[in-house]
Design a protein around this motif. Structure first.
Motif, PDB file in Angstrom:
ATOM      1  N   VAL A  14     150.470 -18.512 -45.941  1.00 43.25           N
ATOM      2  CA  VAL A  14     151.412 -19.671 -45.526  1.00 43.25           C
ATOM      3  C   VAL A  14     152.969 -19.780 -45.990  1.00 43.25           C
ATOM      4  O   VAL A  14     153.812 -19.776 -45.493  1.00 43.25           O
ATOM      5  N   GLY A  15     152.602 -19.539 -47.455  1.00 45.62           N
ATOM      6  CA  GLY A  15     154.612 -19.404 -47.800  1.00 45.62           C
ATOM      7  C   GLY A  15     155.221 -18.236 -47.465  1.00 45.62           C
ATOM      8  O   GLY A  15     156.555 -18.555 -47.423  1.00 45.62           O
ATOM      9  N   ASN A  16     154.242 -17.137 -46.931  1.00 47.33           N
ATOM     10  CA  ASN A  16     155.399 -16.129 -46.500  1.00 47.33           C
ATOM     11  C   ASN A  16     155.489 -16.376 -45.189  1.00 47.33           C
ATOM     12  O   ASN A  16     156.773 -16.227 -44.602  1.00 47.33           O
ATOM     13  N   HIS A  17     154.899 -17.560 -44.332  1.00 49.62           N
ATOM     14  CA  HIS A  17     155.282 -17.672 -43.192  1.00 49.62           C
ATOM     15  C   HIS A  17     156.357 -18.845 -43.127  1.00 49.62           C
ATOM     16  O   HIS A  17     157.708 -18.615 -42.388  1.00 49.62           O
ATOM     17  N   LEU A  18     156.473 -20.131 -43.453  1.00 44.64           N
ATOM     18  CA  LEU A  18     157.040 -20.738 -44.099  1.00 44.64           C
ATOM     19  C   LEU A  18     158.729 -20.236 -44.817  1.00 44.64           C
ATOM     20  O   LEU A  18     159.697 -20.310 -44.552  1.00 44.64           O
ATOM     21  N   TYR A  19     158.241 -18.935 -45.182  1.00 44.12           N
ATOM     22  CA  TYR A  19     159.811 -18.326 -46.234  1.00 44.12           C
ATOM     23  C   TYR A  19     160.550 -17.927 -44.673  1.00 44.12           C
ATOM     24  O   TYR A  19     162.029 -17.733 -44.649  1.00 44.12           O
ATOM     25  N   GLY A  20     159.774 -17.047 -43.778  1.00 44.20           N
ATOM     26  CA  GLY A  20     160.104 -16.595 -42.956  1.00 44.20           C
ATOM     27  C   GLY A  20     161.007 -17.120 -42.430  1.00 44.20           C
ATOM     28  O   GLY A  20     161.777 -16.968 -41.284  1.00 44.20           O
ATOM     29  N   ALA A  21     160.485 -18.352 -41.505  1.00 45.81           N
ATOM     30  CA  ALA A  21     160.828 -19.608 -41.274  1.00 45.81           C
ATOM     31  C   ALA A  21     161.495 -19.877 -41.770  1.00 45.81           C
ATOM     32  O   ALA A  21     163.316 -20.334 -40.605  1.00 45.81           O
ATOM     33  N   TYR A  22     162.496 -20.491 -42.840  1.00 50.99           N
ATOM     34  CA  TYR A  22     163.102 -20.178 -43.540  1.00 50.99           C
ATOM     35  C   TYR A  22     164.371 -19.768 -42.649  1.00 50.99           C
ATOM     36  O   TYR A  22     165.795 -20.629 -42.754  1.00 50.99           O
ATOM     37  N   ALA A  23     164.259 -18.644 -43.702  1.00 48.01           N
ATOM     38  CA  ALA A  23     165.480 -17.933 -42.901  1.00 48.01           C
ATOM     39  C   ALA A  23     165.747 -17.953 -41.395  1.00 48.01           C
ATOM     40  O   ALA A  23     166.424 -17.090 -41.189  1.00 48.01           O
TER      41      ALA A  23
END
Length: 581
Positions: free
Chosen positions: A550-559
């Motif tokens: 979940v954290g990795n998906h959110l980080y990619g989404a923020y970018a």
């Protein structure tokens, strides 16, 4: 050792490197100056893959196959080494300019053989073995010359690095001083923090750096060639150039022989380009300047207080050049062309913490706002209000920048007409602007009125070329809804999102609902839940995922969204509804 900063920016370059490991071509050569982030980029690209890695070192350039010693079990010939490594699927060769000749020949033969995918990293300005340079000159592998990180990506990197949030003018200053060197960026930021140079910007949660450069051992090391000049006349020439900044120096006050030696060593640049409109440089006088933006601040900091007081220019000396910068900015706005233009005098006054005239600050704020640099526009307006707290033009510009950053539905004055006809176009009601616009703004209004997607894209590209990045993003976003071809709509959406990410948090009605279309289905699902207030653990439990995933998906989404954290997500998921114009 300090912890590394998160990998930020470079999404396009990262995708290119990763594709080079899966496509038809058998790898890539990545080049660029020291500190540009080459090693970090390729390391991120191969993360999680089965990749062998070797690194060239200066102390082993005389030892055959020294770089490959960890991968070769015994002293070998070139033919034997090629046979042993031919089964390697991917090979990363870092600092390939430091390879011994045998290792360089082995890398070249692996590229010729084509069985191993190669990522080769080379630093510009260094002596490179011929076998390595032939990788790209002989067209065995394509070459990616890594460009400097742009200002907006530098801001994201500094924000991701943790600590206090820096205001845009400080980010710009650090970006200029580092000139693309990310290691220097980190070192300067640490020095500014450790020396207590950051001050809180009133009314915000950001911090600013004003005043001289901290002359730390690391900074001194970067400027050794400047500070350790054996010839007094060379040091005197360098100091005269440093204290002349940001104005052009008096050529008659410079030692010509010393100047020629310094130019030969790459410490000084002589620019004979013709004088542009608004330039403070007299016609026919070459621009003589220090070769790196860090040089001047280092020399001034090392000069001592007494010499600095004697050599520094008086504030009134800058006024003619500041007026020239203002005239150039006004000229460009009148021409509907707000492409980036140097304004070193204003930037220098801000960096030194000197008072900035409110009229100049308001003009810089307006120029930045028209370019879509909303946080920078607000920072310039605040700088003017620091000098003149009641100035109406700075107050107006601050309100406009804050409104477009907060997603206000009401448009503001456009760049090319009285009243607000272009604001109506941005809101999607072009009929209210009929006959009141000219040039590219009229083209935008006409294309929107006809619902012509391709014409909207053409208007957007012209707006982008002229520097109106936010307006260009909005025109592309309007084209998404106008296109009948799904592929064309997707292309417009991608272009709109890319431009919007450069506009420092702009949230305007035309961009509403745009950003989520750039995410994968899983990213949209997770972002929607995060915007609703669920924690990473709650999202993981609901979707049967790990918290790390979940954290990795959110980080990619923020970018992709250009967001720094969850604070922007509610607006992105449920944007404000436009009000009737």
């Amino acid at each position: 050792m300090p912890a590394p900063w998160p990998f930020t920016g470079r999404e396009d370059e990262l995708g290119l490197v990763r594709r080079s490991l899966t496509g038809v071509r058998r790898g890539l050569v990545v080049t660029g100056p020291a500190g540009r982030g080459k090693t970090r980029l390729v390391t991120e690209a191969v993360r999680g893959t089965d990749c062998a890695r070797v690194t060239g070192t200066p102390g082993t350039r005389h030892l055959p196959f020294a770089a490959f010693a960890p991968l070769l079990p015994e002293p070998v010939t070139l033919h034997r080494a090629l046979h042993l490594l031919s089964g390697a699927r991917t090979l990363l060769v870092d600092d390939a300019h430091l390879l011994d000749d045998a290792s360089a020949a082995l890398v070249h033969q692996l590229a010729v053989q084509g069985r191993t995918r190669l990522l080769v990293v080379v630093t510009d300005g260094e002596s490179v073995p011929a076998a390595v340079s032939r990788l790209w000159t002989g067209e065995l592998l394509p070459r990616l010359a890594l460009p400097p990180l742009p200002p907006e990506e530098t801001a994201r990197l500094l924000a991701a690095g943790g600590g206090r949030t820096l205001e845009p003018l400080t980010v710009n200053r650090l970006h200029r001083l580092c000139d693309g060197d990310l290691r220097l960026l980190r070192e300067l930021l640490a020095a500014v923090r450790e020396h207590g140079r950051l001050t809180r910007v009133p009314g915000t949660d950001t911090w600013a750096w004003r005043g001289p450069l901290p002359l730390t051992p690391i900074v001194r090391e970067r400027a050794t060639r400047l500070l350790d000049r054996a010839r007094p006349e060379e040091r005197e020439t360098l100091d005269r150039l440093a204290f002349a900044e940001p104005l052009p120096p008096d050529p008659d006050a410079l030692d010509r022989t010393a100047l020629e030696r310094l130019e030969t060593e790459g410490l000084v640049l002589v620019d004979d380009l013709p004088r542009g409109p608004g330039s403070a440089r007299p016609a026919g006088v070459p621009a003589i300047r220090l070769a790196h933006p860090l040089f001047g601040p280092v020399l001034r900091a090392a000069a001592g207080r007494l010499r600095a007081r004697r050599s520094a220019r008086a504030p009134e000396d800058h006024r003619p050049a500041l007026d020239a910068e203002s005239a150039e900015l006004i000229h460009r706005i009148d021409r509907a062309d707000v492409a980036a233009v140097p304004a070193p005098v204003g930037d220098w006054l801000v960096a030194q913490g000197a008072p900035v005239p409110a009229g100049y600050a308001a003009l810089r704020a307006r120029y930045a706002r028209l370019r879509g640099e909303l946080r920078e526009a607000a920072a310039w307006a605040r700088e003017g209000l620091r000098t003149a707290p009641a100035d109406p033009s700075c107050r107006t510009e601050l309100a406009r920048a804050d409104a477009e950053s907060a997603g206000a539905a009401e448009p503001h004055r456009g760049p090319a007409a009285d009243g607000d006809p272009y604001g109506a176009v941005r809101l999607g009601t072009p009929a209210r602007a009929a006959g009141r616009l000219t040039g590219v703004f009229a083209d935008h209004a006409d294309a929107l009125a006809r619902g012509d997607g391709p014409a909207l894209d053409r208007a957007a590209e012209e707006l982008r070329r002229r520097g109106f990045l936010l307006f260009a993003a909005e025109a592309h976003a309007q084209a998404v809804r106008a296109h009948r071809d799904p592929l064309a709509a997707r292309t417009s959406r991608t272009r709109a999102a890319a431009l919007a990410r450069r506009c420092q948090g702009a949230r305007t009605p035309a961009l509403a609902g745009l950003a989520l279309g750039e995410l994968t289905a899983r990213q949209r699902q997770i972002v929607t839940l995060a915007a609703a207030g669920l924690s990473n653990r709650q999202i993981a439990e609901r979707l049967t995922l790990s918290v790390r995933t979940v954290g990795n998906h959110l980080y990619g989404a923020y970018a992709r969204l250009g967001a720094g954290d969850r604070g922007a997500l509610p607006w992105l998921v449920e944007p404000p509804r436009p009000q009737p114009a």
